[in-house]
Design an enzyme around this catalytic site. Structure first.
Site, PDB file in Angstrom:
ATOM      1  N   HIS A  42       0.820  -1.230   0.111  1.00 59.47           N
ATOM      2  CA  HIS A  42       0.014   0.231   0.151  1.00 59.47           C
ATOM      3  C   HIS A  42       0.785   1.367  -0.074  1.00 59.47           C
ATOM      4  O   HIS A  42       0.468   2.103  -0.759  1.00 59.47           O
ATOM      5  CB  HIS A  42      -0.919  -0.041   1.173  1.00 59.47           C
ATOM      6  CG  HIS A  42      -2.307  -0.565   1.038  1.00 59.47           C
ATOM      7  ND1 HIS A  42      -2.490  -1.981   0.908  1.00 59.47           N
ATOM      8  CD2 HIS A  42      -3.563  -0.024   0.747  1.00 59.47           C
ATOM      9  CE1 HIS A  42      -3.462  -2.185   0.737  1.00 59.47           C
ATOM     10  NE2 HIS A  42      -4.286  -1.008   0.520  1.00 59.47           N
ATOM     11  N   LYS A 107      -9.846  -8.031   8.025  1.00 55.71           N
ATOM     12  CA  LYS A 107     -10.663  -8.409   8.954  1.00 55.71           C
ATOM     13  C   LYS A 107     -10.420  -7.259  10.023  1.00 55.71           C
ATOM     14  O   LYS A 107      -9.436  -6.727  10.007  1.00 55.71           O
ATOM     15  CB  LYS A 107     -10.058  -9.727   9.560  1.00 55.71           C
ATOM     16  CG  LYS A 107      -8.829  -9.787  10.024  1.00 55.71           C
ATOM     17  CD  LYS A 107      -8.321 -10.890  10.635  1.00 55.71           C
ATOM     18  CE  LYS A 107      -7.101 -10.904  11.057  1.00 55.71           C
ATOM     19  NZ  LYS A 107      -6.451 -12.148  11.795  1.00 55.71           N
TER      20      LYS A 107
END
Length: 190
Positions: A42, A107
């Site tokens: 990222h 999650k």
């Protein structure tokens, strides 16, 4: 994922119609392409995009899965491929949403700014079941590294998936399955 309730079958890239139809709490099965990226990928991706460099995959309507899969054993497409904690990507998610990425799978909780960005940019946060990495890997039909191979397990991969199970946590309407679950549980008599 139990098949005793309605499961929405969706394909990627996500269309505006599909995104609008999803609500927090929906069980989905995803078929199509997912791109993998964790923290290091990222950071590299966002830095390169801010420099005006071409992304390693088309962003519009795509879904990023927060996973660093283990190496594939002989005869397998990929090793265990369970979700990682999504909150670590909150610093990058609003920017990627603003460029057209429409879904993220991980999650755990997201911060307030990221939840607002899902509404503003019309994106979806899905949760995959942690602890089910071996099962999830069985839905992956093809996997190839497409960017940052030097990052090892954190390299960006293009995954072809069939019936990948997930749940909608945050939708474009402001739905938040985690907050709704806590509220319902809190209303239960002691």
């Amino acid at each position: 994922m139990s098949e005793t309730h309605d499961v929405k079958r969706i394909t990627t890239p996500l269309s505006d119609e599909t995104i609008a139809s999803l609500k927090a709490g929906d069980a989905v099965r995803i078929t199509g392409v997912l791109y993998t990226a964790r923290d290091a990928a990222h950071r590299r991706l966002v830095e390169s995009l801010k420099k005006g460099e071409k992304p390693p995959f088309p962003l519009e309507g795509q879904v990023i899965y927060y996973v660093g899969p283990s190496p594939a054993r002989e005869g397998m497409v990929i090793g265990s491929a369970g979700p990682t904690t999504a909150g670590r990507m909150d610093a990058y998610t609003p920017y990627l949403l603003s460029l057209g990425v429409r879904g993220f799978i991980g999650k755990g909780k997201r911060n307030a700014e990221t939840k607002e960005a899902f509404k503003k940019y019309r994106g979806i946060y899905f949760a995959a079941i942690g602890g089910a990495a071996a099962y999830l890997s069985k839905t992956i039909r093809k996997a190839e590294i497409i960017a940052y191979p030097e990052l090892g397990t954190e390299a960006i991969r293009r995954l072809e998936v069939e019936d990948f199970p997930a749940y909608v946590i945050h939708d474009i309407h402001g739905g938040d399955l985690y907050a709704e679950g806590i509220a319902r549980y809190s209303e239960q008599p002691a």
